[in-house]
Design a protein around this motif. Structure first.
Motif, PDB file in Angstrom:
ATOM      1  N   SER A   1       0.997  -1.051  -0.119  1.00 21.48           N
ATOM      2  CA  SER A   1      -0.042   0.056   0.137  1.00 21.48           C
ATOM      3  C   SER A   1       0.821   1.111   0.001  1.00 21.48           C
ATOM      4  O   SER A   1       2.260   1.148  -0.077  1.00 21.48           O
ATOM      5  N   THR A   2       0.085   2.421   0.221  1.00 22.48           N
ATOM      6  CA  THR A   2       0.971   3.589   0.103  1.00 22.48           C
ATOM      7  C   THR A   2       0.690   4.609   1.296  1.00 22.48           C
ATOM      8  O   THR A   2      -0.506   4.498   2.046  1.00 22.48           O
ATOM      9  N   ALA A   3       1.713   5.494   1.344  1.00 22.38           N
ATOM     10  CA  ALA A   3       1.177   6.347   2.580  1.00 22.38           C
ATOM     11  C   ALA A   3       1.748   7.791   2.336  1.00 22.38           C
ATOM     12  O   ALA A   3       2.569   7.788   1.132  1.00 22.38           O
ATOM     13  N   THR A   4       1.291   8.776   2.935  1.00 17.38           N
ATOM     14  CA  THR A   4       2.064  10.192   2.473  1.00 17.38           C
ATOM     15  C   THR A   4       2.899  10.435   3.734  1.00 17.38           C
ATOM     16  O   THR A   4       2.538  10.212   4.883  1.00 17.38           O
ATOM     17  N   ALA A   5       4.138  10.695   3.390  1.00 20.98           N
ATOM     18  CA  ALA A   5       5.537  10.915   4.407  1.00 20.98           C
ATOM     19  C   ALA A   5       5.769  12.353   4.356  1.00 20.98           C
ATOM     20  O   ALA A   5       6.255  12.651   3.177  1.00 20.98           O
TER      21      ALA A   5
ATOM     22  N   LEU B   1       6.101  16.500   1.770  1.00 19.82           N
ATOM     23  CA  LEU B   1       5.124  15.859   1.805  1.00 19.82           C
ATOM     24  C   LEU B   1       4.998  14.701   0.302  1.00 19.82           C
ATOM     25  O   LEU B   1       4.784  15.246  -0.872  1.00 19.82           O
ATOM     26  N   SER B   2       5.453  13.504   0.454  1.00 25.01           N
ATOM     27  CA  SER B   2       5.575  12.540  -0.632  1.00 25.01           C
ATOM     28  C   SER B   2       4.723  11.268  -0.442  1.00 25.01           C
ATOM     29  O   SER B   2       4.601  10.765   0.506  1.00 25.01           O
ATOM     30  N   THR B   3       4.412  10.849  -1.568  1.00 25.63           N
ATOM     31  CA  THR B   3       3.788   9.256  -1.680  1.00 25.63           C
ATOM     32  C   THR B   3       5.004   8.261  -1.497  1.00 25.63           C
ATOM     33  O   THR B   3       5.650   8.240  -2.239  1.00 25.63           O
TER      34      THR B   3
ATOM     35  N   TRP C   1       6.215  10.402  11.258  1.00 23.39           N
ATOM     36  CA  TRP C   1       5.573  11.625  10.286  1.00 23.39           C
ATOM     37  C   TRP C   1       5.212  11.162   9.097  1.00 23.39           C
ATOM     38  O   TRP C   1       5.885  11.533   8.172  1.00 23.39           O
ATOM     39  N   ALA C   2       4.289  10.371   9.171  1.00 24.10           N
ATOM     40  CA  ALA C   2       3.755   9.699   7.822  1.00 24.10           C
ATOM     41  C   ALA C   2       2.103   9.251   8.162  1.00 24.10           C
ATOM     42  O   ALA C   2       1.869   8.887   9.487  1.00 24.10           O
ATOM     43  N   THR C   3       1.546   9.063   7.166  1.00 25.86           N
ATOM     44  CA  THR C   3      -0.145   8.841   7.350  1.00 25.86           C
ATOM     45  C   THR C   3      -0.115   7.232   8.172  1.00 25.86           C
ATOM     46  O   THR C   3      -1.023   6.881   8.859  1.00 25.86           O
ATOM     47  N   TYR C   4       1.006   6.295   7.613  1.00 27.23           N
ATOM     48  CA  TYR C   4       1.092   5.144   8.041  1.00 27.23           C
ATOM     49  C   TYR C   4       2.661   4.981   8.648  1.00 27.23           C
ATOM     50  O   TYR C   4       3.443   5.432   7.949  1.00 27.23           O
TER      51      TYR C   4
END
Length: 378
Positions: A13-17, A29-31, A152-155
């Motif tokens: 999966s992906t997250a925004t970090a 902010l990167s995927t 410091w990321a969404t996941y």
């Protein structure tokens, strides 16, 4: 950093970090791609993440070899997936994420995980021990296991050993700092110094760590709790949280003030939350004999200090403290219990920022506009 490129499982999966590329540039902010969790790992949907003084310190000193990296080490969130061997938590559990430790060395085995033989490699490199990372970008390797979390990321992907299950009725977005900064200040008092009821203590520097030390001193029932800082506003906050006296070191002689407040003897205990040589020395010299100073402040390395050896004679001690000498699995629940009893109101000095405003939050921290900044996630 080629070792971080070797991923043993495909991304799921992906997250925004928030990625740090260079100390002169804002976080980007990167995927990023998230690898499947390993047998002992946990994937967490982040709800909150604190900004601790260690994070800006890394930002200011990062080298090209140590970047790109995702920082953040005061995370809180909801478990989304667990590895095959994980038994401590399950999907849906609310957790606080603290420092990482190996669980296998002699120190971990003797109840000293904060002194894990692999502490530096597990917490400060941004990589697993084998040199891999759970997150990658389309541009290549990424260090994304800072303190075993990079929150410091969404996941975030953490280890079973550094997550602590918490009551889902609590304000989860505010709990992250219990995993590091708040734990450090309160633990320095309650775990390291262990002052007796009625004793005297001086806390040098009342940012979030120092305020946590003030709260710890009140829990310990210290009779004289002196807050020292160079600014009046944090001193006023310290007084409202339980300090019995405040000393503005920009305007007063600290050592003379402490002697006056302790019957001429000096304090029995002190906590240095700054790490500047002059502050460490004052924190030691303000003590009576015997007395103990716990130093938790960090100014980077090297950071040489000079003290008068005479101040160590007759029973004075200077001890360094990491992570509040706390086993997070025990101390985080203890702090939460105190909070629920109304005896540990740490949320009073937290200010939240949306994750998307992370650079603005860091700027506010740098200016001293906030005591403890916490990033919140949708």
């Amino acid at each position: 950093m080629s070792s971080a490129a070797a991923q043993d499982v495909p991304a799921s999966s992906t997250a925004t970090a928030a990625v740090l590329h260079h100390h002169t540039k804002p976080l980007e902010l990167s995927t990023v791609a998230i690898a499947e969790v390993r047998p002992d790992e946990v994937r967490i949907r982040m709800v909150g993440a604190g900004i601790c003084h260690t994070d800006p310190g890394v930002i200011a000193t990062i080298t090209d070899e140590e970047s790109p990296i995702v920082l953040g080490h005061e995370g809180s969130g909801v478990v989304e997936a667990v590895g095959a061997d994980v038994t401590a938590v399950a999907p849906g559990d609310h957790v606080v994420v603290s420092y990482n430790h190996c669980g296998e060395c002699d120190h971990c085995g003797s109840g000293l995980p904060m002194h894990c033989r692999h502490f530096v490699d597990l917490n400060l490199t941004g990589l697993r021990l084998d040199g891999t990372s759970p997150l990658t970008t389309s541009d290549g390797p990424l260090r994304a296991h800072f303190f075993g979390q990079s929150s410091w990321a969404t996941y975030a992907v953490a280890n079973e050993r550094n997550v602590v299950k918490v009551d889902p009725s609590l304000p989860l977005e505010l709990l992250g700092p219990l995993g590091c900064g708040i734990q450090t200040g309160a633990g320095a008092v309650l775990n390291t110094l262990r002052p007796a009821p009625g004793s005297s203590i001086v806390v040098f520097g009342v940012g979030s760590v120092g305020l946590a030390a003030i709260l710890g001193a009140k829990v310990a029932e210290c009779a004289t709790v002196v807050a020292v800082d160079i600014q009046q506003s944090p001193l006023d906050l310290a007084l409202s949280l339980g300090a019995t006296h405040a000393v503005n070191s920009a305007e007063e002689d600290v050592l003379a003030a402490v002697r006056d407040l302790t019957g001429g003897y000096g304090a029995q205990y002190s906590v240095d939350c700054i790490g500047l040589p002059a502050v460490v020395r004052s924190a030691l010299e303000c003590l009576q004999s015997p007395g103990v100073c716990a130093s938790v402040g960090f100014q980077g390395t090297p950071n040489e200090i000079t003290i008068d050896q005479g101040h160590l004679l007759f029973g004075r001690s200077l001890v360094g403290v990491i992570e509040g000498d706390a086993k997070a699995s025990e101390f985080v629940p203890y702090m939460i219990e105190l909070y629920q009893q109304g005896r540990f109101p740490f949320t009073r000095f937290i200010q939240t920022f949306p994750f998307e405003e992370i650079n603005e939050a860091l700027a506010a921290v740098h200016r001293g506009d906030v005591t403890k900044a916490v990033l919140t996630f949708e």
